[in-house]
Design an enzyme around this catalytic site. Structure first.
Site, mmCIF file in Angstrom:
data_model
loop_
_atom_site.group_PDB
_atom_site.id
_atom_site.type_symbol
_atom_site.label_atom_id
_atom_site.label_comp_id
_atom_site.label_asym_id
_atom_site.label_seq_id
_atom_site.Cartn_x
_atom_site.Cartn_y
_atom_site.Cartn_z
ATOM 1 N N SER A 146 0.870 -1.186 0.000
ATOM 2 C CA SER A 146 0.000 0.000 0.000
ATOM 3 C C SER A 146 0.902 1.229 0.000
ATOM 4 O O SER A 146 2.068 1.142 0.423
ATOM 5 C CB SER A 146 -0.866 -0.010 1.259
ATOM 6 N N TYR A 159 -1.450 -1.033 10.742
ATOM 7 C CA TYR A 159 -1.661 -1.271 9.311
ATOM 8 C C TYR A 159 -0.495 -0.699 8.501
ATOM 9 O O TYR A 159 0.067 -1.389 7.640
ATOM 10 C CB TYR A 159 -2.994 -0.656 8.855
HETATM 11 N N1 LIG Z 1 -8.827 -1.105 -0.705
HETATM 12 C C1 LIG Z 1 -7.842 -0.250 -0.485
HETATM 13 O O1 LIG Z 1 -8.051 0.976 -0.381
HETATM 14 C C2 LIG Z 1 -6.420 -0.757 -0.421
HETATM 15 C C3 LIG Z 1 -5.387 0.162 -0.645
HETATM 16 C C4 LIG Z 1 -4.074 -0.284 -0.574
HETATM 17 C C5 LIG Z 1 -3.795 -1.603 -0.290
HETATM 18 N N2 LIG Z 1 -4.819 -2.482 -0.075
HETATM 19 C C6 LIG Z 1 -4.447 -3.869 0.244
HETATM 20 O O2 LIG Z 1 -4.897 -4.710 -0.799
HETATM 21 C C7 LIG Z 1 -5.235 -5.994 -0.285
HETATM 22 C C8 LIG Z 1 -6.641 -6.345 -0.730
HETATM 23 O O3 LIG Z 1 -7.515 -5.366 -0.233
HETATM 24 P P1 LIG Z 1 -9.025 -5.257 -0.725
HETATM 25 O O4 LIG Z 1 -9.331 -3.817 -0.815
HETATM 26 O O5 LIG Z 1 -9.256 -6.128 -1.880
HETATM 27 O O6 LIG Z 1 -9.746 -5.830 0.593
HETATM 28 P P2 LIG Z 1 -11.123 -6.627 0.734
HETATM 29 O O7 LIG Z 1 -12.069 -6.229 -0.331
HETATM 30 O O8 LIG Z 1 -11.529 -6.465 2.154
HETATM 31 O O9 LIG Z 1 -10.681 -8.170 0.459
HETATM 32 C C9 LIG Z 1 -9.858 -8.827 1.371
HETATM 33 C C10 LIG Z 1 -9.712 -10.282 0.954
HETATM 34 O O10 LIG Z 1 -8.947 -10.957 1.952
HETATM 35 C C11 LIG Z 1 -9.638 -12.146 2.355
HETATM 36 N N3 LIG Z 1 -9.346 -12.467 3.736
HETATM 37 C C12 LIG Z 1 -9.441 -11.655 4.822
HETATM 38 N N4 LIG Z 1 -9.127 -12.324 5.944
HETATM 39 C C13 LIG Z 1 -8.846 -13.595 5.565
HETATM 40 C C14 LIG Z 1 -8.474 -14.772 6.263
HETATM 41 N N5 LIG Z 1 -8.314 -14.796 7.603
HETATM 42 N N6 LIG Z 1 -8.267 -15.901 5.562
HETATM 43 C C15 LIG Z 1 -8.427 -15.930 4.217
HETATM 44 N N7 LIG Z 1 -8.766 -14.835 3.492
HETATM 45 C C16 LIG Z 1 -8.983 -13.688 4.162
HETATM 46 C C17 LIG Z 1 -11.110 -11.787 2.162
HETATM 47 O O11 LIG Z 1 -11.880 -12.958 1.984
HETATM 48 P P3 LIG Z 1 -12.828 -13.634 3.108
HETATM 49 O O12 LIG Z 1 -13.341 -12.558 3.993
HETATM 50 O O13 LIG Z 1 -13.856 -14.310 2.276
HETATM 51 O O14 LIG Z 1 -11.933 -14.595 3.802
HETATM 52 C C18 LIG Z 1 -11.045 -10.999 0.862
HETATM 53 O O15 LIG Z 1 -11.036 -11.883 -0.237
HETATM 54 C C19 LIG Z 1 -5.074 -5.898 1.234
HETATM 55 O O16 LIG Z 1 -3.825 -6.428 1.594
HETATM 56 C C20 LIG Z 1 -5.098 -4.398 1.519
HETATM 57 O O17 LIG Z 1 -4.345 -4.084 2.644
HETATM 58 C C21 LIG Z 1 -6.131 -2.095 -0.136
#
Ligand SMILES: NC(=O)c1ccc[n+]([C@@H]2O[C@H](COP(=O)([O-])OP(=O)(O)OC[C@H]3O[C@@H](n4cnc5c(N)ncnc54)[C@H](OP(=O)(O)O)[C@@H]3O)[C@@H](O)[C@H]2O)c1
Length: 292
Positions: A146, A159
């Site tokens: 990130s 985070y």
């Molecule tokens: N969205 C943003 O603004 C942003 C910005 C920068 C970086 N990121 C990073 O990008 C990555 C993806 O983010 P996103 O926005 O796609 O988040 P998201 O929509 O909340 O998706 C998170 C994913 O992680 C899975 N997950 C969470 N806990 C888990 C566990 N204990 N075991 C297995 N799977 C698990 C969830 O699936 P289940 O709940 O079905 O398990 C889901 O598929 C993260 O690392 C986040 O830090 C996000």
């Protein structure tokens, strides 16, 4: 490698955190190239929907419901791949979560959960599958960091620290394996319109309201393209690049208080532990003047 050895495994793109958000979007992009995609997350409904996306995009989908917080998660994933005659050719580590609020007021277990998922599970998966990639001389790892990884972030301290780890670890591995035919790429997006923003509470902080939000499809395209061209770091979008540059250039004495202010909400509990809202406690004008 002999033809016989080559035939016993089929290369798969393994997307961890594939049930929604950026992981699901990356799975779709890989599927457009006809890839076999293994989708890993906990939610069965989310996995089924992601598998549908993959098939529609022209790929073959396998799903595995797995909690990455389980200590044997990488072994169970390996067993699943072996049982299906697959090898992890590309690993996408997209599972992660964030929490906004002062570290002294957030539940300790939830904060340690971030260490377990964002750091330990990502490291476990990477260390488990990277040696096989190096032995085969192909593939690689795409880790979701990130722009938070470019600076300390008060009011989302753990985070930001977890994403600094992801960036440092991934960039170092990129260098270690670069001459082997394997790529390790860190993707460092700014805010992306996914459930992450709501779940973490980040979406309600001023910082995340100011910054433009990208779509997960855009971030996935850029991430995949950057990974395929062997990049060490991908920062998708102009605004995120600008923030990453400024965050790297500014001294901590300037940027850390600024980020802290932009990520604080007046209703947050005061970090002093009084149990009162910040604005009625250490954040009140009187207290700041030293009256209280
Ligand atoms: N969205 C943003 O603004 C942003 C910005 C920068 C970086 N990121 C990073 O990008 C990555 C993806 O983010 P996103 O926005 O796609 O988040 P998201 O929509 O909340 O998706 C998170 C994913 O992680 C899975 N997950 C969470 N806990 C888990 C566990 N204990 N075991 C297995 N799977 C698990 C969830 O699936 P289940 O709940 O079905 O398990 C889901 O598929 C993260 O690392 C986040 O830090 C996000």
């Amino acid at each position: 490698m002999t033809d016989e050895q080559r035939e016993i495994w089929r290369p798969a793109v393994v997307v961890v955190g594939a049930s929604r958000g950026i992981g699901r979007a990356i799975a779709k992009v890989a599927a457009r190239e006809g890839a076999t995609v293994v989708l890993v997350a906990r939610s069965l409904d989310g996995l089924a929907a992601a598998a549908n996306d993959v098939k529609t995009a022209g790929g073959q989908a396998f799903t595995l419901s797995l909690d990455l917080l389980a200590s044997d998660a990488s072994t169970r994933l390996q067993d699943f791949l072996t049982a299906n005659g697959l090898a992890c050719d590309v690993l996408v580590n997209s599972a992660g979560y964030g929490l906004r609020g002062p570290a002294t007021t957030l539940p300790i277990a939830d904060q340690l959960g971030m260490v377990d998922l964002n750091i330990r599970a990502l490291t476990d998966m990477t260390l488990h599958f990277l040696p096989g990639m190096v032995a085969r001389g192909r593939g690689g790892v795409l880790n979701l960091g990130s722009i938070a990884g470019f600076t300390p972030g008060p009011n989302m301290a753990l985070y930001y620290a977890s994403k600094a780890f992801v960036r440092s670890f991934s960039e170092a591995l990129h260098q270690e394996v670069r001459s082997t035919g394997v790529t390790v790429t860190c993707v460092a997006p700014g805010p992306v319109s996914t459930e992450f923003l709501e779940r973490s509470g980040a979406g309600r902080a001023a910082l995340f309201k100011i910054l433009p939000k990208l779509s997960s499809d855009y971030v996935a395209e850029r991430s995949w393209r950057g990974f395929k061209s062997g990049r060490r770091l991908v920062v998708p979008g102009f605004s995120a690049k600008l923030v990453a540059f400024v965050a790297s250039a500014l001294p901590s004495a300037v940027k850390v208080p600024l980020i802290g202010r932009l990520q604080r909400r007046s209703r947050d509990l005061c970090p002093c532990g009084s149990g009162k809202p910040f604005k009625e406690c250490c954040g009140s004008r009187q207290t700041r003047r030293g009256v209280a």
